[in-house]
Design an enzyme around this catalytic site. Structure first.
Site, short mmCIF file in Angstrom:
data_model
loop_
_atom_site.label_atom_id
_atom_site.label_comp_id
_atom_site.label_asym_id
_atom_site.label_seq_id
_atom_site.Cartn_x
_atom_site.Cartn_y
_atom_site.Cartn_z
N ASP A 237 0.85 -1.19 0.00
CA ASP A 237 0.00 0.00 0.00
C ASP A 237 0.89 1.24 0.00
OD1 ASP A 237 -3.07 0.74 0.74
OD2 ASP A 237 -1.67 2.20 1.57
N ASN A 245 -2.34 12.86 -3.71
CA ASN A 245 -3.37 13.36 -4.62
C ASN A 245 -3.75 14.80 -4.28
OD1 ASN A 245 -3.76 11.22 -6.41
ND2 ASN A 245 -5.20 10.18 -5.06
N HIS A 250 -4.38 14.52 -8.95
CA HIS A 250 -4.69 13.13 -9.24
C HIS A 250 -3.87 12.57 -10.40
CE1 HIS A 250 -8.07 12.46 -6.46
NE2 HIS A 250 -8.29 13.76 -6.61
N ASP A 254 -1.76 9.16 -10.27
CA ASP A 254 -1.83 8.06 -11.24
C ASP A 254 -0.42 7.64 -11.69
OD1 ASP A 254 -4.56 8.14 -11.11
OD2 ASP A 254 -4.85 9.17 -13.02
N GLU A 280 -4.91 2.37 -4.11
CA GLU A 280 -3.43 2.39 -4.09
C GLU A 280 -2.86 1.10 -3.52
OE1 GLU A 280 -4.70 4.30 -0.15
OE2 GLU A 280 -5.47 4.06 -2.18
#
Length: 376
Positions: A237, A245, A250, A254, A280
């Site tokens: 994680d 973010n 964002h 990504d 994530e």
């Protein structure tokens, strides 16, 4: 009746009977080849196609053996043709040869675009039988190129103990039909596998998606149990991903996820399964891996991530990950459980280990072993 005329008639009758017998044999042979060709075209999985080309061909046509070589233009032929089936790879390792377009360029260039029969086939393509245990029994061969348009995608080598089995100009049409059908079948099969892989990929990261992982995970567990191997489930994680973010946007988030998949794949083997499990969070299955080896992999992965400065859209920052690990072997007991229970419990244990790593301060590896969680 003159005796000489009688003998001539008998001789003509014998010749006619021989021609009729030969015609019937050719008719049966043609029917056999065509039936087999349609079966090849109809093969819907790599396993079916492997069995037809490398096993059924030998039995049905009374051959000593068959060797298939394929040119790996897309760097994926071996993976797609074997569907990560290690047992099949071992079974066919000397009968199915994968040619690399760079390393084997000279060999690929030597593949003729037309059938080569008899002594010439053995002379020109002896490298194809070099690792066969029965190579000394081979007395005759037929080299059949696999062509799609102008491109050669591989070749079939049919092997016989009969020195007269394959002769120049005899039965060439039958063999060309088989090679043409085999070429179409192989191309179709590989393309179908490529489409299937696309449907199993996460669109954003190009890792496998959760659906694919769930399917493969159960199969790998069953295989490892059968071979008394361990299997490690690893949950990863990205720490404080929401902050990434919120701070950098964002799009940058990504890019971080894509970067993560690249780093994970660098640290694990091609036979390991890397999937995006959600958001994530990523999951990795490591078949035939000990807990100690998996911990070393996880630690290398953690260090690789946290020690690298990322630079996306002129924004430089670092990220860290937390990792949870659980072992299949530690789960197995004298009590028998069904596959679903084992899969779900192993995933749950890895998830609990991940939670412990995050609760313990993040940027660390936690191992679930004997119901105890150990963070490092």
């Amino acid at each position: 009746m003159d005796e000489s005329i009688y003998e001539k008639n008998r001789e003509l009758q014998r010749k006619l009977d021989h021609l009729l017998k030969q015609a019937r044999a050719n008719e049966k042979k043609q029917e056999l080849y065509e039936t087999f060709g349609f079966e090849i075209i109809g093969a819907s999985t790599p396993k079916q196609l492997r069995d037809l080309l490398l096993s059924q061909t030998v039995e049905r046509f009374q051959l000593l053996d068959v060797v298939l070589c394929l040119v790996d233009y897309h760097k994926d032929t071996e993976r797609l043709f074997f569907e990560r089936d290690e047992e099949a790879q071992l079974s066919y390792e000397n009968k199915l040869l994968i040619l690399d377009t760079l390393k084997d360029a000279e060999i690929i260039h030597s593949l003729a675009g037309h059938p080569v029969l008899g002594v010439e086939a053995l002379k020109n393509y002896r490298w194809m039988i070099a690792n066969l245990k029965n190579r000394n029994q081979v007395k005759s061969a037929a080299f059949l190129p696999l062509l799609r348009g102008e491109q050669i995608i591989g070749a079939l080598l049919l092997l016989s103990q009969d020195p007269h089995r394959y002769q120049v100009g005899i039965g060439t049409l039958f063999l060309q039909k088989i090679s043409a059908m085999a070429a179409v079948a192989i191309e179709n099969c590989l393309n179908q596998q490529r489409l299937k892989e696309i449907s199993y990929q996460d669109v954003l990261t190009q890792a496998y998606n959760r659906r694919y992982f769930d399917l493969r995970f159960k199969d790998e567990i069953a295989r490892c149990m059968r071979w008394d191997d361990d299997l490690i489930c690893m949950f990863l994680d990205v720490d404080h991903f929401k902050k990434i973010n919120d701070t950098h946007g964002h799009q940058t988030g990504d890019l971080v996820l894509r970067y993560m998949v690249g780093v994970i794949k660098e640290q694990v083997r091609s036979c390991d399964i890397v999937a995006r499990y959600g958001g994530e969070e990523f999951v990795v299955a490591l078949p035939s891996t000990t807990l100690q080896a998996a911990h070393e992999i996880a630690e290398r992965l953690r260090q690789a991530v946290c020690s690298t400065a990322l630079n996306f859209h002129d924004k430089q920052f670092t990220v860290s990950i937390s990792i949870g690990i659980a072992s299949l072997r530690s789960l197995l007991t004298a009590q028998q459980h069904d596959a679903d229970f084992i899969c779900n419990t192993l995933l749950d244990r890895a998830d609990q280990a991940l939670y412990a790593a995050k609760s313990g301060g993040r940027n660390q590896v936690a191992v679930y072993a004997d119901a105890d969680l150990v963070a490092h």
